[in-house]
Structure formats: C-alpha cells, structure tokens
Scaffold this active site. Structure first.
Site, PDB file in Angstrom:
ATOM      1  N   GLU A   1       1.772  -0.562  -4.960  1.00 46.31           N
ATOM      2  CA  GLU A   1       0.803   0.467  -5.310  1.00 46.31           C
ATOM      3  C   GLU A   1       1.572   1.775  -5.245  1.00 46.31           C
ATOM      4  OE1 GLU A   1      -3.202   2.842  -3.917  1.00 46.31           O
ATOM      5  OE2 GLU A   1      -1.579   2.389  -2.560  1.00 46.31           O
TER       6      GLU A   1
ATOM      7  N   ASP B   1       0.834  -1.206   0.000  1.00 50.59           N
ATOM      8  CA  ASP B   1       0.000   0.000   0.000  1.00 50.59           C
ATOM      9  C   ASP B   1       0.871   1.260   0.000  1.00 50.59           C
ATOM     10  OD1 ASP B   1      -2.835   0.973   0.460  1.00 50.59           O
ATOM     11  OD2 ASP B   1      -1.866   1.941   2.159  1.00 50.59           O
TER      12      ASP B   1
HETATM   13  C1  GLC Z   1      -4.192   3.054  -0.710  1.00 51.14           C
HETATM   14  C2  GLC Z   1      -5.430   2.191  -0.585  1.00 51.14           C
HETATM   15  C3  GLC Z   1      -6.555   3.047  -0.110  1.00 51.14           C
HETATM   16  C4  GLC Z   1      -6.192   3.627   1.230  1.00 51.14           C
HETATM   17  C5  GLC Z   1      -4.863   4.375   1.178  1.00 51.14           C
HETATM   18  C6  GLC Z   1      -4.337   4.650   2.549  1.00 51.14           C
HETATM   19  O1  GLC Z   1      -4.310   4.005  -1.700  1.00 51.14           O
HETATM   20  O2  GLC Z   1      -5.690   1.550  -1.799  1.00 51.14           O
HETATM   21  O3  GLC Z   1      -7.753   2.336  -0.030  1.00 51.14           O
HETATM   22  O4  GLC Z   1      -7.192   4.523   1.638  1.00 51.14           O
HETATM   23  O5  GLC Z   1      -3.883   3.625   0.522  1.00 51.14           O
HETATM   24  O6  GLC Z   1      -3.892   3.482   3.176  1.00 51.14           O
END
Ligand code: GLC
Ligand code: CA
Length: 562
Positions: free
Chosen positions: A288, A223
């Site tokens: 991500e 994440d």
């Molecule tokens: C990422 C996740 C999202 C979350 C954010 C903070 O973007 O996909 O759902 O709110 O991180 O952890």
C-alpha cells in the site's frame, strides 16, 4: 459456460495454483470486525470467517486479504498493533487462526495477512519499555523520540501535522512524572512510528513475517509501505519547507520528502523478498504505497514486494478517457517491471464505489463533501451508482492482473453516510473535527439476513449501527435471485477464472463513450460510458452488468463477449 473449443480455457483450479497464483487473483478483503460475529459480542471474529468459508468459496475468489486481526485497542480499527505475533482475544485465538487458514486452504483460497510496519500501537511492549526507559536508551531508539524545543522542551520538535489531523508529535510523561520527550506519529497518537534505522526493528519484522509464513499465510499486504524509512536529520524542516506531497498518485516524483517514499525503503523489501523466496511457493506481497505513479514500480519489482496497489481507478470518475489512460499506463508499467497490475475500486478507507458513482455533483471527488453535509442516503442515486459500480467491476474483472474486492461490494452495498457522532470510531473523525468525517461508513457490519438481530451479522448487535435499508442488500435476499448483485459477482468471478489468459489486452475501441478490449483468447469486454445504445460485436454475450436493450448495450453497462 462457453465451449472449450472456442476458447483456450485454463482449468478452474489451475487459476490459483502454482507460484504465480497471485498474478491474476481475485482477492477479497475482509475487515474482520465487520464481517461475521460468531459469539454475539457485536464484533466480527475469526470463527465467524471460518463459518463463512463456503460463502467465500461460492463467491469464487482466489484469496482473502485479512485486515489486522492482532491484539489492539482499536484506536485505528486494528492498524494500531499491540503484538504482531498473536490474535486479538476479541477476535479469537491462534488456534482459531489456524483453523480458519486450514478451512480457507481446503476451499482453495489463499490467505494474505495485513502487516503494519510503520508504527505499532502505544500499548506494544516495546513502546511501554520506551516510556519507562530513560532518554537516549536502547528502548527509546526503537521509536522516534526527540527533545522538544522552547525553554522547557514544551514545543514539539517540528510543526508537522499527522495524517488524521493534529500534530505529528506527542509529548510523554517521563518515568519520574515530569513532562519529557516527544515521539513522532504520522497517524494517530496511539500509533508511534518505528525507527527503521534500528536493526532490532528490522530483525523483529523478519521474525513476524516468518512467524505467519510458517503458519501458512500465503502473502502479505504492507500497510503504508512507503513511510518506513525517514530522514530526520537536524534541523528538521518546518511544515512550510516540506516538499509538497500532493495526494495519492500525485506524490513526489523524486523521493525527496523526509518521510514519504524514500529510496532506501527498498532495502527493507529486498530483505523481505529473500525471506519470502525461502518458501514454496514464495510468499507474495502487495504494497500500500500512495506514491507518484512513476515510483510505484519499485515497490512492485520482483526483487521487492512483487505488487503494489494502483489506486488510480479508485480515484477516477466513471469516465472512459480516465479509465483508458489509467489502464494503458498501468499495464505498460507492469510489463516493464515484471509485476502484474492491481485494480481496486473499494476498500476500508474510502466511500464504497456503488455510492461514489451515485453522488450528485458537488459531493467532492470521493464523497467527502457529501459526508460533511450529513451523508444522507436520499441524496444518493443508488440505482445509478450501482449500475456504474457493476459495470466498472465487470470491466475490472476482465483486465489482466489481480482484482481486489472489498467485503460487501458483491452485495452492491452502499456507504452508510449517516452515523451519529457518538457511534463513530474512526480516529480521522475525532482528530479532525468537522473536516474529516472518517471511514466508518464502509466498515458497518455486513447484512447476511434481511431479518433478525444485526441482519445475521451475529446474535448481539453490531459495533457500528446498521441502517434499516441494509435488509435489501442482505445475502439471503440475493442468493439464488437472478440478476442480484451477488449472483452477478458469482457468475463474473466464475467466468473470470475459466477465461483467464495471458496478461495482455488489446483495445478494439476506446473513445469518450465506449471502452472495448479483448484478451489474447478472444474474451472481450465492452463498457458503455456514453448516453446512447452501443452495438455489440459478433459472438456470444456470456454476461452483462445490466439488461441489454434489443441486443444492444445501454449506458452504464458492461458486457462480456466470447
Ligand atoms: C493504511 C490503512 C488505514 C490506516 C493507516 C494507518 O492507510 O489502510 O486504514 O488507518 O494505514 O495504519
Ligand atoms: Ca465476536
């Protein structure tokens, strides 16, 4: 099935075995609270997932990516983690986790766990210790604490905004009851950012990754992978002095932002990679990272995480030119770095693609304006949206690399645009009133049956309200129904597994109305983005995302030919 003489088929099982299983996997994202509820408390849980393993197996996916399932107050749907090495009691126990993992593995499905390293929740033991400990203590040094400015420290250390709106700093009350220091949170205030300069933080995440790897987790989704390392040297720049971030793939090209995408973050992932490679097969990871396209490859390098999400298609319109250039660019990038490409149209953070593609002009690029205008279902051309979504997904499944699916897209499920304010849960909605409606609409619990309490999600209602029209999308309304979206996905994934070949693609035709490519084994995909009928190449049409017209490919349709 095409005959094996005409194609160089790999065995169905072969597609997911061996250390490279992830390179061309079909990965299905489960948002656990909204998937299946085994005990009727309105919240999906791990036993619910275990019960649906036969469904996942029949769908034909290679892996599940499980969004956070850790103890959490759900200030951000579980992305606020209280304890990284446990299961949320609302979702089950570690024993349930082991049972789920074993059931998935027995069905030939890998498991990818979501790891949230940028921030914990404010209920994490370490954060509680930090609040109880004095300024300057070791406990505070695990997070990012600063004194405030102004006469009494009442002004935040900088004027930065958090991602969900509102300030990125929150003032604490010290143990003696007086207002004290401030801590930084890029997201909600319940999500304090870790200080990754602290070796203890680094060590603890290695322990967490080892904990889950030892339990049989096959890979990790990281994440906000691009935010961990920050340059917070004083004086902190003001908001106006920060380099302009841009959005998504338009992030900075030079890594000069104080907290996004700094070069040093890769030192962390090099360490993680060493740990991952101690396992057989090596554990995999996907970042991500919403960074400039030119910098994505660093996250995906074999010395780093191995893969990074490419959100380019997700952000594009249904447009041949856009798709072609994104595909070409990403495949070239993957080839240059040794990573494999990733493709995705929907996830738990965006408006579902079956809805995005059916929105009227003026709905905002990603449906945000439509949501602000009330998110009315009748404003969406669901037929058009679904036709395009099916065409886009079929195209994606033919691309080299791995395809990420989001739960419910195999049902053609539409976004729930209209949710009463009182029922909303997303902090993005609460922290940014009137501006951000939030992401609850793609997180509404799945319809399994067209009748019954919460459409078969569980016996006790659903934690987000399900609209009546969910009935038509239910699994039991689609199972064994010819041409239903569910049966279409099943067929597509089955063929994909059998047809998978070397990670290469050749364009046969790529213009403003048609994208036609072939894979090295002769597997061809043709998508009609234009308005007329398109003549199909010689061969057997094994699958199409919608009916052909007189043997020709209508608009908003993809066909596979072998
Ligand atoms: C990422 C996740 C999202 C979350 C954010 C903070 O973007 O996909 O759902 O709110 O991180 O952890
Ligand atoms: Ca439950």
């Amino acid at each position: 099935m095409p005959s094996s003489s005409s194609l160089n088929l790999v065995s169905a099982a072969g597609a997911t075995t061996g250390p490279d299983w992830w390179r061309q996997a079909a990965v299905y994202q489960i948002y656990p609270r909204s998937f299946s509820d085994s005990n009727g408390d309105g919240i999906g849980d791990l036993k619910g997932i275990t019960a649906k393993v036969p469904y996942l197996q029949a769908l034909g996916i290679d892996a599940v990516w499980l969004s956070p399932f850790y103890p959490s107050a759900l200030a951000d749907g579980g992305y606020d983690v209280d304890d990284y090495r446990n299961v949320d009691p609302k979702l089950g126990t570690l024993a349930d986790f082991d049972e789920m993992t074993a059931a998935l593995h027995a069905a030939g499905i890998k498991l990818i766990a979501d790891i949230v390293p940028n921030h914990s929740s404010n209920r994490h033991e370490w954060f509680k210790e930090a609040l109880a400990a004095p300024k300057g203590s070791a406990a505070r040094a695990r997070y990012i604490f600063r004194d405030g400015l102004g006469k009494d420290g009442e002004v935040p250390p900088s004027d930065w905004d958090s991602k969900f709106g509102g300030p990125a700093w929150e003032r604490i009350i010290e143990a003696d009851g007086t207002p004290g220091q401030w801590y930084m949170h890029i997201f909600a205030k319940e999500q304090p950012d870790f200080n990754w300069d602290n070796p203890e933080v680094r060590e603890d995440f290695l322990t967490t990754l080892k904990f889950w790897s030892d339990r049989g987790v096959d890979g990790f989704r990281i994440d906000v992978a691009h935010a961990l390392v920050k340059d917070l040297s004083e004086p902190l720049p003001s908001k106006a002095e920060l380099p302009v971030e841009g959005t998504g793939a338009d992030g900075l090209a030079d890594g000069s932002h104080p907290f996004w995408d700094r070069d040093d973050v890769h030192g962390i992932y090099a360490e993680w990679r060493k740990l991952f490679n101690q396992y057989t097969p090596p554990r995999t990871a996907v970042a991500e990272a919403w960074v400039h396209a030119s910098r994505r490859a660093r996250y995906a390098s074999p010395e780093g995480l191995g893969q990074a999400f490419n959100f380019d298609l997700l952000q594009a319109d249904f447009d041949a030119d856009a798709f072609r250039s994104i595909i070409t660019k990403n495949l070239a990038e993957a080839e240059a770095t040794g990573a494999s490409s990733t493709w995705v149209f929907s996830n738990h953070d965006v408006v579902r693609h079956a809805t995005r593609y059916g929105l009227p002009a003026g709905s905002g690029r990603h449906g945000q304006d439509w949501l602000r205008q009330g998110g009315s279902a009748s404003a969406v051309d669901t037929e058009l949206g679904l036709a395009r979504a099916r065409a886009a997904s079929l195209l994606m499944f033919a691309l080299p690399g791995s395809a990420y699916l989001y739960q419910g897209e195999e049902l053609g499920l539409q976004e729930v645009g209209c949710i009463a304010d009182s029922a909303r849960q997303d902090p993005a909605f609460f922290r940014n009133p009137g501006v951000d409606i939030g992401r609850d609409g793609c997180r509404v619990p799945l319809p399994w049956t067209s009748e019954g309490t919460s459409f078969g999600f569980g016996d006790g209602g659903a934690h987000l309200p399900q609209p009546e029209w969910f009935a038509g999308y239910a699994v039991d309304a689609q199972e064994n129904v010819e041409d239903s979206t569910l049966e279409f996905y099943r067929e597509a994934l089955l063929y994909r597994r059998h047809l998978q070949s070397a990670e290469q693609l050749k364009w046969v035709r790529a213009d403003a109305s048609v994208l036609h490519f072939s894979r090295p084994n002769g597997w061809q995909s043709v998508t009609n983005f234009g308005s007329g009928l398109v003549e199909l190449p010689a061969g057997t049409v094994i699958l199409s995302s919608g009916p052909l017209e007189g043997g020709k490919l209508p608009r908003n349709t993809t066909a596979w030919i072998v």
